[in-house]
Design an enzyme around this catalytic site. Sequence first.
Site, short mmCIF file in Angstrom:
data_model
loop_
_atom_site.label_atom_id
_atom_site.label_comp_id
_atom_site.label_asym_id
_atom_site.label_seq_id
_atom_site.Cartn_x
_atom_site.Cartn_y
_atom_site.Cartn_z
N THR A 227 -25.96 -53.67 3.47
CA THR A 227 -26.73 -54.80 4.02
C THR A 227 -28.11 -54.85 3.40
O THR A 227 -28.60 -55.91 3.00
CB THR A 227 -26.82 -54.66 5.56
N ASN B 265 -13.81 -58.48 2.34
CA ASN B 265 -13.52 -57.36 3.23
C ASN B 265 -12.35 -57.62 4.17
O ASN B 265 -11.67 -56.70 4.59
CB ASN B 265 -14.76 -56.99 4.06
N GLN C 116 -16.78 -53.71 -1.04
CA GLN C 116 -15.35 -53.41 -0.86
C GLN C 116 -14.64 -53.13 -2.17
O GLN C 116 -13.50 -52.66 -2.17
CB GLN C 116 -14.65 -54.57 -0.12
N SER D 22 -21.90 -49.63 -0.84
CA SER D 22 -22.18 -48.92 0.42
C SER D 22 -21.38 -47.63 0.47
O SER D 22 -20.15 -47.64 0.29
CB SER D 22 -21.80 -49.82 1.60
N HIS E 139 -20.43 -45.60 2.91
CA HIS E 139 -19.44 -45.29 3.94
C HIS E 139 -18.10 -45.99 3.72
O HIS E 139 -17.16 -45.78 4.48
CB HIS E 139 -19.99 -45.53 5.35
N THR F 60 -39.09 -42.07 1.87
CA THR F 60 -38.57 -40.78 1.41
C THR F 60 -37.05 -40.84 1.28
O THR F 60 -36.36 -41.33 2.18
CB THR F 60 -38.99 -39.66 2.40
N CYS G 121 -17.42 -56.52 11.91
CA CYS G 121 -18.56 -57.17 12.54
C CYS G 121 -18.17 -58.36 13.39
O CYS G 121 -18.91 -58.77 14.25
CB CYS G 121 -19.56 -57.60 11.48
#
Length: 389
Positions: free
Chosen positions: A72, A150, A178, A198, A200, A236, A324
């Site tokens: 995102t 997705n 994806q 992404s 994950h 960081t 989502c």
Amino acid sequence: MKEIYLDNNATTKVDEAVFEEMRPYLCELYGNPSSMHFFGGQVQKKVDEARKRVAALLGADPSEIIFTACGTESDNTAIRSALETFPEKRHVITTRVEHPAVLTLCRGLTKKGYRVTELGVDGAGRIDLDELRNAIDDDTAIVSVMWANNETGVVFPIEEIGAIVKERGALFHTDAVQAVGKIPLNMAASTVDMLSLSGHKLHAPKGIGILYLRKGTPFRPFLVGGHQERSRRAGTENTAAIIALGKACQTAAEWLEDENTRVLGMRDRLEKELLSIIPHSRINGGGAVRLPNTLSIAFEFVEGEAILLLLSEKGICASSGSACTSGSLEPSHVLRAMGVPFTCAHGSIRFSLSRFTSEDEIDAVIRELPPIILRLRQISPFGRELLKG
Ligand code: PLP
């Protein structure tokens, strides 16, 4: 009950090897990579290695990789950067089937006076390149089209789209969240200026992503502050997650072949068996090029949520749309954009496999799902009519 996890487009299990790679960088080697001392320096070396590993998967140069917190953030950064770079340009092009990470941002831009074109899709989820050619003009700052959807797994012709965008001098961003790890990507020979990934979704932990930024592409950072990521993303570094992502990308490259042979074979078997056993079922995006791991299948006159609950009782995890949008009973915006009839869109289920999926798990779905659909149709008036026919 051992879960049968077929919801890998929502999120994936962290690979044990990935976890082992990151583990020391949480409790023991926790230094700040920006520190001058040896303790930070050794972490910096591992961050550099991770950057190289991510770049290798994408066919990119390590200097083109910016670590972010998620897909995102990468999507938001790319689009906002283009608008800040070209303040005189007030037009954005995207598609009606993007993830909310792009679509919500773009829809919000209309309230700020931008012109936003959302390209439509046909019944199989494909975009019309002529619609893009007609929409793009000298006022277009950026075109953002996802590499793969997705919900349906439909893959867009990114390089053809990019060629059109480049002719008109706009920037081209793709949400490849994806696609990465499922199909081969090569940024060295690509028309893409910016790409989102992404962690994950490819067996790294949640909370880590990257923005690929082609060398020479004008850029304005989204987060400003410290000089991390060569002043392109302040904050960081999430060092342990970055190191994990590097390992996940290296592993994804090794498993790409398996994804496109064994995983694809399991997906195809699941699809073929369900279509043949369950009448009045159809594939969403069936006529299009699709990701090897994704199956979006519609069962007429049943509620997707009811199917999911009954599958869940059997230990089977799937999704009725994107992660989502579930929670709302509206058919997903993707299926609506494709013109999938309401009676089918409501009964659509997404199974998304991974390299950890086994043939036995596919067998279990083929065994458990047909009686669930039959039972649900028997208790619905329309479903009973269908069964009579
Ligand atoms: N883009 C697509 C296509 C996705 O599927 C997702 C997550 O579902 C995202 C973006 C958002 O990624 P993240 O969860 O890392 O913010």
